[in-house]
Design a protein around this motif. Structure first.
Motif, short mmCIF file in Angstrom:
data_model
loop_
_atom_site.label_atom_id
_atom_site.label_comp_id
_atom_site.label_asym_id
_atom_site.label_seq_id
_atom_site.Cartn_x
_atom_site.Cartn_y
_atom_site.Cartn_z
N SER A 33 -7.06 15.91 28.29
CA SER A 33 -7.55 16.75 29.40
C SER A 33 -7.87 15.96 30.66
CB SER A 33 -8.94 17.58 29.00
OG SER A 33 -9.72 16.83 28.60
N HIS A 83 -7.32 21.01 31.05
CA HIS A 83 -7.66 21.17 29.85
C HIS A 83 -6.86 21.21 28.84
CE1 HIS A 83 -11.46 22.38 31.85
NE2 HIS A 83 -10.74 23.31 32.61
N THR A 84 -7.13 20.94 27.64
CA THR A 84 -6.10 21.26 26.52
C THR A 84 -6.44 22.55 26.21
OG1 THR A 84 -7.67 20.12 24.94
CG2 THR A 84 -5.96 18.90 25.97
N HIS A 85 -5.43 23.14 25.46
CA HIS A 85 -5.23 24.60 25.24
C HIS A 85 -4.76 24.74 23.87
CE1 HIS A 85 -6.68 25.62 29.20
NE2 HIS A 85 -5.66 24.64 29.50
N ASN A 86 -5.19 26.23 23.23
CA ASN A 86 -4.43 26.72 22.23
C ASN A 86 -3.34 27.76 23.06
OD1 ASN A 86 -5.70 29.31 22.76
ND2 ASN A 86 -7.19 28.76 21.37
N SER A 87 -2.49 28.54 22.22
CA SER A 87 -1.54 29.28 22.90
C SER A 87 -2.05 30.51 23.78
CB SER A 87 -0.64 30.08 22.00
OG SER A 87 -1.42 30.73 20.81
N TYR A 88 -3.21 30.73 23.25
CA TYR A 88 -3.70 31.85 24.16
C TYR A 88 -4.64 31.34 25.32
CZ TYR A 88 -7.32 35.44 25.43
OH TYR A 88 -8.11 36.29 26.33
N SER A 89 -5.27 30.45 25.19
CA SER A 89 -5.98 29.88 26.60
C SER A 89 -4.90 29.03 27.37
CB SER A 89 -7.07 28.85 26.10
OG SER A 89 -6.52 27.67 25.37
N ALA A 90 -3.63 28.71 26.70
CA ALA A 90 -2.63 28.09 27.82
C ALA A 90 -2.02 29.18 28.58
CB ALA A 90 -1.50 27.55 26.99
N ASN A 113 -4.06 31.87 29.65
CA ASN A 113 -4.87 32.08 30.59
C ASN A 113 -4.89 30.96 31.52
OD1 ASN A 113 -5.69 34.48 30.09
ND2 ASN A 113 -7.80 33.66 29.00
N ASP A 114 -4.84 29.75 31.17
CA ASP A 114 -4.68 28.93 32.30
C ASP A 114 -3.61 28.90 33.17
OD1 ASP A 114 -5.78 25.99 32.99
OD2 ASP A 114 -3.59 25.51 32.47
#
Length: 359
Positions: free
Chosen positions: A38, A104-111, A113-114
């Motif tokens: 990040s 930011h670094t993300h998991n699939s869900y937050s990616a 959203n980002d």
């Protein structure tokens, strides 16, 4: 010194999508990487203070907890219609705005959203310059993108619905305060009172001034008052990026001959080079097709399926990216009570993820 938003945005994309380009140092800000890949936008010469967190110690106390609040907002003398509940909401809005350029670094869900937050930010910067859409259509899309800009941050429900557009201005709906005026006064207050808040603010007056300029540039970009942002070109991406940067051109192309737009998609899929930035640009183009074409006439999806019928693998890729890379399409299908099962020609290309989500 003011940092140019386009230059910072180029560096943001460069780092976020690992383009490998040499960053352009934009005084008084510079990106710095964390160990988890990040990155934060730091004030030059500060190893700890970022554009986002310089004001972290200034967060108002939460009036929803503890005894009934008796204090006044810090800016009560400037905005006498403000209460402590409004003050907290406006602080959260400022924080949300300032995180737009964070990585930011993300998991699939937050990616997802980002992507949607930053896609919405980019589209808000484009809308006022469009000539192909009617004013009412642009207002609809502006509200749509601003909703997702906040929704995918995420923010509380109160903050999500706290603001609205009045003409070109974003206002705090309850108090009718223009966000640009509030954020300007917020920074001016702490510049003037820096001696009093020395333990909570670890940057100088001119650095607060620089943060103010960047915050105001971000809000003006969302309001469509600043020059539109552009995505940088890259070899092999010229046709895709040109259409991302010029939605009018995409809409004119589609109106003239729909196959011309689908050919741009096909040519991308035929080029087997891959990189995070290439994938991001293709996703953005497909979501532009969703936002500017399907949003106003969902039946146009039949034209896409028909045009890709002879290449079913590519048709499946395009359809599933449209439906699963973002939830924009799901939102307006719900708004318009569109049932995807009425489009069996589309559903037949759904992969497992799309079927789980829509069927």
């Amino acid at each position: 010194m003011k940092a140019k938003l386009q230059t910072l945005y180029n560096d943001y994309l460069n780092i976020k999508w690992k383009r490998g380009l040499t960053p352009v140092h934009s005084e008084p800000f510079e990106y710095s990487l964390y160990e988890d890949d990040s990155a934060g936008l730091f004030l030059s010469g500060h190893s700890e203070e970022t554009f986002t967190n310089w004001m972290s110690e200034l967060r108002p106390e939460d009036p929803y907890y503890g005894s009934k609040p008796i204090g006044k907002p810090v800016l009560a003398e400037v905005f006498n219609q403000l209460d402590v509940y409004d003050e907290l909401v406006l602080y959260y809005l400022l924080f949300t705005l300032n995180t737009t350029l964070s990585i930011h670094t993300h998991n699939s869900y937050s990616a997802m959203n980002d992507f949607m937050k930053n896609y919405s930010f980019f589209q808000l910067a484009q809308l006022n310059g469009l000539s192909s859409l009617k004013d009412q259509q642009k207002r609809e899309l502006r509200d749509f993108f601003f909703f997702f800009y906040l929704y995918t941050h995420p923010v509380s429900e109160e903050t999500l619905y706290a603001c609205s557009f009045s003409g070109k201005d974003l206002i705090h709906t309850k108090t009718d305060i223009k966000l640009e005026h509030y954020f300007s006064a917020f920074h001016d207050y702490y510049i003037a009172k820096l001696d009093k808040y020395g333990e909570q603010i670890l940057i100088s007056q001119h650095e607060i001034q620089a943060c103010k300029h960047l915050t105001l540039e971000l809000i003006r970009t969302i309001e469509g008052k600043s020059p539109k942002l552009i995505m940088p070109m890259e070899e092999g991406l010229e046709a895709v990026v040109e259409l991302i940067n010029n939605v009018d051109q995409m809409l004119h192309m589609y109106a003239k001959n729909k196959t011309l737009l689908f050919d741009v998609m096909r040519n991308f899929l035929a080029d087997h080079r891959t990189s995070p930035y290439r994938n991001h640009c293709f996703t953005s183009l497909l979501q532009n097709y969703v936002s500017y074409i399907l949003y106003f006439n969902f039946d146009e999806i039949n034209a896409l399926v028909d045009d890709f019928r002879e290449t079913p693998v590519w048709c499946g890729i395009v359809i599933n990216k449209i439906f699963t890379d973002a939830i924009f399409i799901n939102k307006f299908m719900r708004q318009s009570t569109i049932n995807i099962t009425d489009y069996p020609n589309v559903v037949e290309f759904f992969d497992e993820e799309a079927r789980r989500f829509y069927l």
